[in-house]
Design an enzyme around this catalytic site. Structure first.
Site, mmCIF file in Angstrom:
data_model
loop_
_atom_site.group_PDB
_atom_site.id
_atom_site.type_symbol
_atom_site.label_atom_id
_atom_site.label_comp_id
_atom_site.label_asym_id
_atom_site.label_seq_id
_atom_site.Cartn_x
_atom_site.Cartn_y
_atom_site.Cartn_z
ATOM 1 N N ASN A 27 4.804 -2.770 -14.045
ATOM 2 C CA ASN A 27 3.500 -2.936 -14.193
ATOM 3 C C ASN A 27 2.954 -4.452 -13.320
ATOM 4 O O ASN A 27 3.900 -5.185 -12.913
ATOM 5 C CB ASN A 27 2.907 -3.167 -15.580
ATOM 6 N N ILE A 28 1.738 -4.539 -13.291
ATOM 7 C CA ILE A 28 1.482 -5.913 -12.559
ATOM 8 C C ILE A 28 1.821 -7.070 -12.823
ATOM 9 O O ILE A 28 2.307 -7.784 -12.031
ATOM 10 C CB ILE A 28 -0.226 -5.859 -12.292
ATOM 11 N N TRP B 55 -5.583 2.532 -10.182
ATOM 12 C CA TRP B 55 -5.942 1.699 -8.977
ATOM 13 C C TRP B 55 -4.949 0.816 -8.555
ATOM 14 O O TRP B 55 -5.082 0.109 -7.651
ATOM 15 C CB TRP B 55 -7.271 0.794 -9.386
ATOM 16 N N ASP B 56 -3.912 0.676 -9.164
ATOM 17 C CA ASP B 56 -2.668 -0.278 -8.613
ATOM 18 C C ASP B 56 -1.449 0.725 -8.148
ATOM 19 O O ASP B 56 -1.605 0.944 -6.950
ATOM 20 C CB ASP B 56 -2.089 -1.052 -9.626
ATOM 21 N N ARG B 57 -0.615 1.235 -9.068
ATOM 22 C CA ARG B 57 0.592 1.943 -8.575
ATOM 23 C C ARG B 57 0.158 3.201 -7.823
ATOM 24 O O ARG B 57 0.409 3.864 -7.000
ATOM 25 C CB ARG B 57 1.454 2.250 -9.829
ATOM 26 N N ARG C 9 -6.829 -8.915 -8.260
ATOM 27 C CA ARG C 9 -5.367 -8.867 -7.832
ATOM 28 C C ARG C 9 -5.139 -9.937 -6.791
ATOM 29 O O ARG C 9 -3.980 -10.674 -7.065
ATOM 30 C CB ARG C 9 -5.145 -7.669 -7.272
ATOM 31 N N CYS D 87 -1.391 6.288 -13.097
ATOM 32 C CA CYS D 87 -0.682 5.290 -13.717
ATOM 33 C C CYS D 87 -1.253 5.034 -15.024
ATOM 34 O O CYS D 87 -1.559 6.057 -15.686
ATOM 35 C CB CYS D 87 -0.361 4.024 -12.752
#
Lengths: 665, 528
Positions: A283-284, A350-352, A392, A346
């Protein structure tokens, strides 16, 4: 010096401090003294007694943090870490000055409102029409139609026109034609933040698609008929295939933990004909810590090989890059080789999800390996689909826990691919680095805010400029001379190796400003120069051939030679590649000094070197343009600091830092 | 001895060959005195010709009556041969083992090899010491009694002065010289040698300074005293200053190579394991150490105008790495193909690097190491690092370096046989074998080794020795572990871009001349 005309320049905010030292962290002898200015948008350092190129401009929005260090003999040091990995060290003679700058810069670099960002005050001399036109440079609708959409199976749904179903999605979304509005609404209610499955990539050749969404709110046993219908419809929109993959890019443990919070992942028993797959991308928060460690390693001053490699290993950074690449490869193979559609998600999607979908697109489609294509990919998979750029990248002061280098990882995946496929990409490394810089610089409006809706509300298109035309204008700098679009292995699916040794440390990004660490001659630059010259030769040749034809006809009665064109040219590319890169010896002795009784420090010896200029520009040799040659000897001593030697070569101004000076771009 | 005695089964049919990134080949395996040959006996199919000398070790496995021999080569390649029939397989394996470990040098392939090309320029005559040192007016050259090494020595020294002491050889830049030697034999009680002092001090004019770079740490150098070695006492060499650098001894190197290659060959492991194994192999650290020392030596000469004397213990390993790399940094001539050959000839072959011993085994040796060590390979790696950092300053490309690596370990040419000049003279190599240089320097071969980006650069080139700047030499260590199709394509494209440019230039020039000619022919018409 030249004082630039900075728009909205509030005089009362201007801080000016004289006799500030700018320390070159790689070698003390390039340290210089000058004047520091703080404006509303930039920190500017002007070297004393130098021409205008001896300036350093740093956008406040690029500043990551400002740290005061303990006072030393020479004064009060202030360290500025930038988001583009530049580290700047100033030393102030007065503690009060240091503190003032520290306070001002801390405030200026942490804006509270969007309106304070640089893109709202950036004002190149272009008219309103031209600015608005800049936003039309990319047209996603046209891009989807290039992809083959809409067609008889997929169409644009008007359901999110007002951002009512999902406020983080774009207004226009592709869904299977067979899906009704209630199904979409139902599915969106069963997905985190309403991010229902929608199309990201469509493969014209075999109708397989990559779709994306957020996690389902399945908890331990919840079901949603509409969501199941949605997936069924996506699968059926690929008439050839009898199943589809659902890829959860999270580690299984994380996904399972989410079930306790009423979220989770698809149960294969509830959805017809899906094959469910976990791909463990962290994760982030893990990524943020990992990059932090990597940055620390990259910033080590003369580390041993062991320290560097151990640090690289402990950062885990390359492991994460590898996992993203593997996920992208899995999806692209499913689409290209099996002809099977894939739904990727995910947690929020919106990330991975953005990383994996866009990596897969680059692997699948040569278009995304062109300049224009990569721009489109950014607009499509990242900007329009609501990658939270502001969070981010930390554009505004806020939750530090929201910051994460998700976009950096995508850029790095492309770079790793470029290393394996040197002829497959139209763009070069500089393009990626330039995009990286602009994502963080807030110079242009593209990467501001967290969603399309927010950008619309803020009137980004009316108030700021778009980055893409600017990059397009400079495309000559961004071209890969080795690009061979017609070669079969550069067409279709790229199949990179994901063996660990295929992933390398991206020195050009992480040590971007440590010029002494990069090759002193650049293969890329030489080839670009050769290509440029080749083009000129082609034109010249065409001209001559035309003339010969004329001569043949008219027996050359009225020939006048055009002297200018005929002037013999020497091989252009044999000229300096980059005269500003002096060849300077490094500190080769540090670490060995003081250990043994008999070792000692060499004294500085003034020795005129006959070979002053590295790149064969004979005309320039022996002037002070390359004083590094002479002053290089000081490097023998790792302790001699603070000596007064002004660099006459361009040591502070990065050649591609056009973005730091407002009126230069 | 007849090779036939060692070859129990000269031929086996139906053998299947597996090579990485290549299709499997089925064919007939033949053993000759020097080669392992596999041929499918079909046109257009590649055959395998492998020198026994290139085989580092073999492993055999059996599944039923199907035997498998895994052949691990000194050039780091691993191939697999599936041989039907247990007896055949055992015979082949024992023959290979025997033939690849022949003790006698005179049985090596170079003594049997007859070139299929015409020798235009005899490589044995490539390096004539008088030529190389002819610019040094104050030096005399002489050949010492035992012909192990050639020396360039200051004129005022007497011939026998150096007899008991270290051997030295020189390279010059302007008035500064670079010399190499072995350690002085001071021993624990600080023995002195007037002749050695005179010799070393004579290289410096009054007021000049010199640096002695000892490639050992001070502790190691101190220890050497107990074995009769040691280092120069500064009181006795007043114009000289000593610097110690920590380059590890050659025996540690072999272990380092084995670990590195093992890490590179393990396809299965995770990122963490790869990086930790790469780190644990210590190979990259050694690259950094040696480059750093070479840069220091070069810096003393170029920036200080001082003379440098480099030595470790014997002066045949780390010393040579340092002196030869320093010359590449300083001297543009060494960055040409011819110059690089001369450098290898002078700084390695003539200087007595024991190639035969050091290259007897490579990364797959499983026996107890004797005096094997990849000293030369490490040097080539360092050259590659500089080449990467100055891609336009070398006339040659990576292929030349890889070729030297291969031939140092197994070759049809005699160049790298023997351990010193004396041994080579005794073996009559120049009469009985072909020189590698005779082959390389043919225009047909040279083409492969040319760097298309080369533009002569007369400057000193200072490489970065930071860990961020040093790369793993994939061309050697990952050569057999990845497909090079895309990288080869990039190289070809680079050549193509530059050749096309030259072609256009020629066309434009000739058209320009034609036009100019026409203009002069026409000009009388224009002026009535």
């Amino acid at each position: 010096m030249i004082i630039y005309d900075i728009p909205a320049f509030p005089k009362e905010n201007l801080v000016k401090v004289e006799n500030v030292w700018l320390v070159d962290r790689s070698s003390s002898r390039r340290t210089q003294v000058g004047t520091l200015y703080l404006t509303a948008t930039h920190t500017i350092f002007v070297g004393k007694g130098s021409e205008d190129r001896n300036e350093l401009w740093v956008l406040h929005s690029l500043v990551c943090n400002v740290v005061k260090h303990k006072a030393s003999q020479s004064g009060y040091p202030l360290l500025i870490h930038c988001k583009n990995f530049q580290v700047i060290q100033f030393i102030f003679p007065q503690e009060s000055d240091c503190h003032d700058v520290y306070i001002s810069l801390s405030r200026l670099s942490r804006p509270e409102k969007y309106e304070e960002l640089y893109c709202f005050s950036f004002n190149p001399n272009v008219g309103k029409a031209e600015r608005e036109h800049s936003w039309d440079f990319l047209d996603l609708k046209a891009e989807y139609s290039q992809m083959g959409l809409p067609n008889k199976l997929w169409h644009v749904s008007p359901i999110n026109r007002e951002y009512r179903v999902c406020d983080t999605y774009p207004a226009d979304l592709f869904v299977p034609k067979s899906v009704t509005l209630p199904v979409i609404v139902g599915s969106s209610k069963f997905r985190s933040r309403g991010r229902f499955p929608t199309l990201s990539y469509y493969c014209k050749e075999n109708h397989a698609t990559i779709c994306r969404s957020s996690q389902p709110l399945s908890g331990f046993s919840a079901r949603c008929l509409e969501d199941e219908q949605m997936l069924q419809a996506i699968m059926k929109s690929n008439p050839e295939s009898r199943f589809m993959y659902v890829v959860d890019t999270r580690p299984k443990l994380n996904a399972m933990a989410n079930r306790a919070a009423g979220k989770g992942y698809e149960n294969e028993d509830n959805y017809c004909n899906i094959k469910f797959q976990f791909i463990g991308i962290e994760n982030i928060h893990v990524m943020r810590n990992s990059q932090q460690k990597l940055i620390e390693v990259s910033a080590l001053r003369s580390p041993s090989m062991g320290e560097f490699l151990t640090g690289l290993e402990n950062s885990d950074w390359l492991r994460h890059i590898k996992s993203i690449m593997e996920a992208g490869l899995f999806i692209s193979k499913a689409v290209a080789e099996e002809g099977v559609s894939v739904l990727v998600h995910c947690s929020d999607g919106w990330d991975r999800t953005a990383q994996v979908c866009s990596v897969a697109s680059v692997l699948l489609d040569p278009y995304y390996r062109t300049l224009k294509g990569l721009m489109v990919l950014f607009e499509k998979d990242w900007v329009s689909f609501g990658h939270r750029f502001s969070h981010r990248c930390g554009h505004l002061i806020g939750e530090a826990k929201e910051v994460s280098p998700v976009i950096d990882q995508f850029l790095e995946c492309i770079w790793q691919l470029m290393e394996q496929f040197p002829c497959a990409f139209e763009y070069n490394e500089k393009f990626l680095i330039s995009i990286h810089n602009h994502i963080y610089s807030c110079h242009y409006g593209n990467f501001i805010c967290n969603s399309q809706k927010e950008r619309k509300d803020l009137c980004i298109k009316e108030k700021t400029h778009s980055i893409w035309p600017h990059l397009w204008e400079n495309k000559l700098d961004f071209m890969n001379p080795l690009f061979k679009p017609d070669q079969s292995q550069n067409q279709g699916l790229l199949r990179p190796s994901t063996a660990p040794y295929c992933f390398k440390y991206w020195r050009r990004l992480y040590n971007r400003f440590d010029r002494e660490l990069h090759p002193r001659q650049s293969e890329l630059d030489s080839l670009m120069t050769v290509k440029e010259e080749t083009q000129q030769l082609e034109e010249e040749l065409a001209l001559y051939e035309q003339k010969m034809a004329v001569l043949d006809k008219e027996h050359a009665k009225t020939l006048y030679m055009q002297k200018g064109v005929l002037d013999s040219k020497q091989a252009l590319w044999s000229l300096p590649l980059d005269t500003s890169l002096a060849n300077t010896p490094q500190d080769y002795i540090s670490g060995f000094i003081g250990g043994a009784p008999n070792v000692f420090t060499l004294q500085q010896g003034e020795r005129e070197s006959a070979e002053v200029c590295l790149y064969g520009d004979k005309t320039k040799s022996s002037d002070a343009d390359n004083s590094d040659q002479e002053s290089g000897v000081a490097d023998f001593s790792s302790h001699s600091s603070g000596e007064e030697s002004l660099p006459s070569e361009e040591s502070v101004k990065d050649p591609d830092s056009d973005e730091t000076g407002p009126n230069r771009a | 001895m007849e090779f036939a005695e060692l070859i129990k089964t000269p031929r086996v049919d139906g053998v299947v060959l597996h090579r990485p990134f290549m299709p499997t080949v089925e064919g007939t395996l033949c053993l000759t005195g020097h080669h392992l040959i596999l041929s499918s006996r079909q046109d257009n199919t590649e055959e395998l010709w492998l020198l026994h000398a290139n085989i580092d070790s073999i492993e055999k496995r059996f599944v039923g009556s199907l035997g498998t021999i895994i052949v691990k080569c000194k050039d780091l390649r691993v191939i697999q041969l599936d041989i039907p029939g247990m007896e055949e397989c055992l015979n082949i394996a024992s023959s290979i083992e025997a033939l690849s470990t022949l003790d006698s040098v005179s049985l090596m392939y170079p003594f049997f090899y007859r070139p299929l090309f015409e020798v235009i320029e005899d490589g044995w005559q490539l390096f004539v010491p008088e030529e190389a040192f002819k610019d040094l007016e104050s030096m005399v050259l002489f050949y010492p009694w035992n012909e192990t090494t050639l020396f360039g020595l200051p004129k005022e020294d007497e011939e026998d002065n150096i007899a008991l002491w270290s051997a030295e050889s020189a390279f010059t830049v302007d008035e500064a010289v670079m010399m190499r030697a072995a350690q002085p034999l001071t021993g624990t009680n600080g023995r002195r040698c007037k002749e050695d002092e005179k010799l070393i001090n004579a290289t410096l004019c009054a007021g000049k300074r010199g640096y002695i770079i000892d490639t050992r740490t001070i502790a190691v150098a101190q220890q050497a005293k107990t074995r009769g070695g040691g280092f120069e006492q500064e009181a006795n060499y007043p114009q000289w200053r000593r610097i110690h650098k920590a380059i590890e001894r050659s025996n540690v190197l072999q272990d380092s190579l084995i670990k590195l290659v093992e890490a590179c060959n393990d396809q299965s492991h995770s990122m963490d394991r790869w990086l930790s194994k790469l780190e644990a192999s210590n190979w990259q650290s050694k690259v950094k150490e040696i480059l750093t020392t070479a840069c220091l030596a070069a810096q003393c000469i170029d920036r200080e105008g001082a003379s440098v004397l480099v030595h470790g213990t014997e002066g045949t390993d780390s010393t040579l790495q340092v002196t030869s790399l320093a010359q590449i940094i300083l001297d543009p001539a060494c960055r040409t193909i011819r110059g690089f050959e001369v450098l290898i000839e002078r700084e390695w072959l003539q200087a007595g690097h024991p190639f035969q011993q050091r290259c007897a085994q490579s990364a797959y040796s499983n026996g107890k190491p004797r005096s094997e060590a990849p000293v030369f390979l490490l040097f080539l790696d360092c050259v590659w690092q500089i080449l990467r950092q100055f891609p336009c300053s070398f006339q040659f490309n990576e292929n030349l370096l890889i070729m030297f690596f291969e031939h140092a370990y197994a070759s049809q040419f005699g160049t790298f046989l023997g351990n010193c000049v004396a041994e080579r003279v005794k073996l009559q190599l120049s009469q009985k074998t072909v020189s590698l240089w005779s082959w390389v320097n043919r225009p047909q071969e040279l083409e492969r080794f040319l760097n298309p980006l080369y533009e002569p650069n007369n400057l000193v080139i200072w490489p970065s020795v930071a860990p961020q700047s040093l790369l793993l030499w994939e061309g050697v260590f990952l050569r057999w572990n990845r497909s090079t199709k895309c990288l080869d394509e990039a190289c070809q494209e680079m050549v193509h871009i530059i050749e096309y440019n030259k072609e256009l230039q020629n066309k434009v020039n000739s058209l320009r001349r034609q036009l100019a000619q026409l203009e002069t022919e026409d000009s009388p018409l224009q002026t009535p």
